[in-house]
Design a protein around this motif. Structure first.
Motif, mmCIF file in Angstrom:
data_model
loop_
_atom_site.group_PDB
_atom_site.id
_atom_site.type_symbol
_atom_site.label_atom_id
_atom_site.label_comp_id
_atom_site.label_asym_id
_atom_site.label_seq_id
_atom_site.Cartn_x
_atom_site.Cartn_y
_atom_site.Cartn_z
ATOM 1 N N ALA A 143 0.848 -1.194 0.000
ATOM 2 C CA ALA A 143 0.000 0.000 0.000
ATOM 3 C C ALA A 143 0.880 1.238 0.000
ATOM 4 N N ILE A 144 0.418 2.293 -0.667
ATOM 5 C CA ILE A 144 1.199 3.526 -0.791
ATOM 6 C C ILE A 144 0.435 4.650 -0.103
ATOM 7 N N ARG A 145 1.009 5.191 0.942
ATOM 8 C CA ARG A 145 0.379 6.305 1.661
ATOM 9 C C ARG A 145 0.757 7.641 1.002
ATOM 10 N N GLU A 146 2.046 7.817 0.714
ATOM 11 C CA GLU A 146 2.554 9.022 0.082
ATOM 12 C C GLU A 146 3.507 8.607 -1.030
ATOM 13 N N ASN A 147 3.131 8.823 -2.272
ATOM 14 C CA ASN A 147 4.018 8.445 -3.377
ATOM 15 C C ASN A 147 5.088 9.521 -3.538
ATOM 16 N N TYR A 148 6.132 9.177 -4.310
ATOM 17 C CA TYR A 148 7.205 10.139 -4.547
ATOM 18 C C TYR A 148 6.692 11.350 -5.317
ATOM 19 N N THR A 149 7.095 12.537 -4.868
ATOM 20 C CA THR A 149 6.775 13.792 -5.552
ATOM 21 C C THR A 149 8.002 14.691 -5.484
ATOM 22 N N THR A 150 7.993 15.722 -6.301
ATOM 23 C CA THR A 150 9.109 16.676 -6.271
ATOM 24 C C THR A 150 8.982 17.644 -5.103
ATOM 25 N N GLN A 151 7.797 17.675 -4.442
ATOM 26 C CA GLN A 151 7.614 18.617 -3.339
ATOM 27 C C GLN A 151 8.481 18.250 -2.132
ATOM 28 N N TYR A 152 8.422 16.982 -1.716
ATOM 29 C CA TYR A 152 9.198 16.547 -0.549
ATOM 30 C C TYR A 152 10.289 15.544 -0.905
ATOM 31 N N GLY A 153 10.135 14.884 -2.026
ATOM 32 C CA GLY A 153 11.188 13.981 -2.498
ATOM 33 C C GLY A 153 11.243 12.635 -1.830
ATOM 34 N N ASN A 154 10.271 12.336 -0.934
ATOM 35 C CA ASN A 154 10.272 11.037 -0.266
ATOM 36 C C ASN A 154 8.907 10.372 -0.412
ATOM 37 N N ALA A 155 8.788 9.166 0.156
ATOM 38 C CA ALA A 155 7.529 8.429 0.056
ATOM 39 C C ALA A 155 7.338 7.561 1.279
ATOM 40 N N SER A 156 6.081 7.224 1.564
ATOM 41 C CA SER A 156 5.744 6.316 2.658
ATOM 42 C C SER A 156 4.882 5.186 2.098
ATOM 43 N N PHE A 157 5.255 3.965 2.423
ATOM 44 C CA PHE A 157 4.521 2.822 1.889
ATOM 45 C C PHE A 157 4.819 1.599 2.737
ATOM 46 N N THR A 158 4.003 0.560 2.601
ATOM 47 C CA THR A 158 4.232 -0.689 3.321
ATOM 48 C C THR A 158 4.653 -1.771 2.343
ATOM 49 N N ILE A 159 5.482 -2.684 2.848
ATOM 50 C CA ILE A 159 5.944 -3.810 2.046
ATOM 51 C C ILE A 159 5.716 -5.113 2.804
ATOM 52 N N SER A 160 5.582 -6.187 2.060
ATOM 53 C CA SER A 160 5.463 -7.518 2.661
ATOM 54 C C SER A 160 6.268 -8.502 1.826
ATOM 55 N N ASP A 161 6.376 -9.722 2.327
ATOM 56 C CA ASP A 161 7.149 -10.734 1.610
ATOM 57 C C ASP A 161 6.421 -11.278 0.397
ATOM 58 N N ASP A 162 5.109 -11.367 0.494
ATOM 59 C CA ASP A 162 4.349 -12.006 -0.581
ATOM 60 C C ASP A 162 3.388 -11.057 -1.299
ATOM 61 N N GLY A 163 3.451 -9.769 -0.969
ATOM 62 C CA GLY A 163 2.573 -8.810 -1.610
ATOM 63 C C GLY A 163 1.202 -8.694 -0.978
ATOM 64 N N SER A 164 0.950 -9.491 0.066
ATOM 65 C CA SER A 164 -0.333 -9.405 0.762
ATOM 66 C C SER A 164 -0.230 -8.377 1.878
#
Length: 576
Positions: free
Chosen positions: A84-105
């Protein structure tokens, strides 16, 4: 009236949304798709290095060990799929917040919080994240009030679907090697190792690094006797590593000899450091040019016909030969002994000072070589007898031609004589005989067992097997591992143990050489509760029978998924 109130509420909410900025502290309630402290259902894997990233389960296990609010002392690498992506990459802040898992679930996830883009830089352009993308993230992690996450702006997207800042997809930037003379690091490999060290923390061991000279900052000269240069894996392309003020061939200051030039092939040996936490390099004055275009101080060329070729890694299963032992001792500072003991194998070529074993001192001094000839020898100085005991009347005596394995510490005496430390080494085997059996093949490191309950593997046999599911291993508990690197994180004590998730085992209860140990993963449950040294310090030195799978752990042969153990006559866990 109700409509007016509702409209004002929407306007207030919108205003708050648009006024948020990067400097506003996170509420740290970004869900980890199953709670702040998820319970992995996939076994932890990886060692957290660039070459062997943690999977999400291992990242969770590692981060859970941190005190709440504290960040990891080193950067770690984590591999997973974007859920899931909470904050995607943008030129405004240059960073992103997201969650990762081993199997995509979304069942068990790890939060990547405001991580920078590829190349550890703010995002300016490039591919945006999508759910299902495979990523590798590098940086510091924290346990923030039970939420396991990366530290804001102290982590970055190392790889996105196989693409790195250097373009990815090829051999460039791929970490290789184990840092030994037989298997040197490439530049990317040593950088990955250094990234596991804290800022300005020197490696505890010398490592070997191989590459080609890309550029020369300071050439060798007689004024300072050292040089600074960058090496790469091929030509002048790829990942660069800085060799900083390294001594010349033979671990000596330069007085004469070939000067460096671009594209020279070199092997460098020494200690390394992450200077200021952002500059991987060798430690000034603690590294040297081991070989230059295949030539070392002894004139060797590295081919099969050249005498004096080093071999072995110092373990019982693969002892140093005399040349490798000399190389290691020569890499040390004058009179500084190794911190660990090593195994060295050879034939006695010459007995020093006509001094065989005697009852007055109980030790002996002699030279060994691969073939028993008085060439390419290593000096075994005042070594004790079999069983690490003084020699007594009635014990077998040594003679030229005897085959021995020596176990002990090495030193570069006065900076010019590589040898064993007096009375801190002993004959592990003499013509195949050890103290335990008096016959060939005995001793604490013998490869015994078939992996069954009635005939369990020894540690040496488990190492030799390399892999296997549902096997028994019988050994002694000798310590535990902290951090991510086995060689640097091994502790041969129970004092101060703050780790519950693993053990170190060996064939001898007094083992202190990590090369002869294997790490054991302790899963949550009865096995962890009954065996870990933090809660059970009295287990140190006890013999234990373990049931699990032989596989890689901490980047080495280990025992994982342990479900049953026997210690002190009692069973722990569920016997299969």
């Amino acid at each position: 009236m109700k409509k007016l109130f509702y409209s004002l509420f929407i306007l207030a909410t919108t205003a708050l949304t648009f006024c948020s900025c990067e400097d506003v502290p996170s509420p740290f309630d970004f869900p980890s798709e199953g709670g702040g402290t998820p319970t992995p259902t996939i076994d932890p894997a990886g060692s957290g290095t660039q070459a062997d990233p943690y999977n999400v389960a291992a990242a969770i296990e590692y981060t859970q060990q941190l005190e709440q609010g504290a960040e990891s002392p080193t950067d770690i690498y984590i591999k997973g799929k974007v859920v899931a992506i909470r904050e995607n990459y943008t030129t405004q802040y240059g960073n992103a917040s997201f969650t990762i898992s081993d199997d995509g679930s979304s069942k068990v996830t790890f939060l990547v919080y405001r991580a920078l883009y590829l190349g550890n830089k703010k995002y300016s352009s490039g591919d945006l994240l999508q759910e299902g993308d495979e990523v590798i993230v590098c940086g510091k992690v924290t346990n923030y009030n039970g939420t396991l996450e990366t530290q804001q702006n102290k982590a970055f997207l190392y790889s996105l679907n196989g693409v790195t800042a250097g373009g990815g997809g090829g051999d460039t930037g791929v970490a290789k090697g184990s840092g030994t003379l037989e298997d040197p690091y490439n530049p990317a490999g040593v950088i990955a190792y250094i990234n596991t060290l804290g800022a300005d923390v020197e490696s505890t061991k010398d490592v070997y690094i191989k590459g080609k000279v890309a550029s020369i900052t300071e050439q060798y000269g007689t004024q300072y006797g050292n040089a600074t240069f960058d090496i790469v894996e091929e030509g002048a392309e790829g990942t660069k590593f800085t060799v900083f003020r390294a001594l010349y061939l033979g671990n000596k200051k330069y007085t004469s000899g070939d000067l460096l030039k671009e594209n020279d092939e070199v092997v460098v040996c020494g200690k390394v450091v992450n200077y200021k936490g952002n500059t991987p390099e060798t430690v000034q004055g603690k590294a040297f040019l081991y070989s230059l275009n295949g030539k070392n101080e002894g004139g060797g060329g590295g081919g099969d016909t050249t005498p004096g070729t080093p071999s072995g890694d110092g373990s019982l299963s693969n002892p140093f030969n005399s040349v490798a032992a000399n190389n290691l001792a020569n890499s040390l500072a004058a009179d500084a002994p190794t911190s660990e003991s090593y195994y060295i194998k050879g034939k006695i070529a010459k007995i020093a000072n006509n001094g065989t074993f005697n009852t007055q001192y109980g030790n002996a001094s002699f030279y060994i070589s691969d073939d028993g000839k008085d060439e390419n020898t290593f000096y075994v100085f005042r070594t004790l007898y079999l069983g690490n005991k003084k020699w007594e009347d009635g014990n077998a005596q040594i003679k030229v031609g005897d085959e021995v394995i020596i176990y002990g510490k090495l030193v570069n005496y006065k900076g010019n004589t590589p040898e064993t430390v007096g009375n801190e080494s002993y004959i592990y085997s003499l013509n195949g005989k050890t103290e335990d059996t008096g016959e060939g093949g005995g001793g604490g490191g013998e490869q015994t067992g078939a992996g069954s309950y009635g005939d369990p593997y020894s540690v040496s046999a488990a190492m030799a097997a390399g892999s296997g599911s549902g096997v028994y291993v019988k050994a002694y508990i000798v310590g535990y591992v902290s951090g991510q690197v086995l060689a640097d994180g091994a502790h041969f004590t129970a004092d101060g143990c703050d780790v519950k998730t693993n053990l170190l085992i060996a064939d001898s209860s007094s083992e202190t050489n990590v090369a002869n140990c294997i790490p054991v993963q302790l899963p949550n449950g009865a096995v962890r509760s009954g065996l870990n040294l933090q809660d059970n310090p009295g287990n140190l030195g006890k013999q234990v029978l373990l049931y699990g799978n032989i596989e890689k752990y901490f980047g080495a042969t280990g025992l994982k998924s342990v479900t049953y153990a026997e210690i002190g006559g009692s069973g722990v866990g569920t016997k299969p």
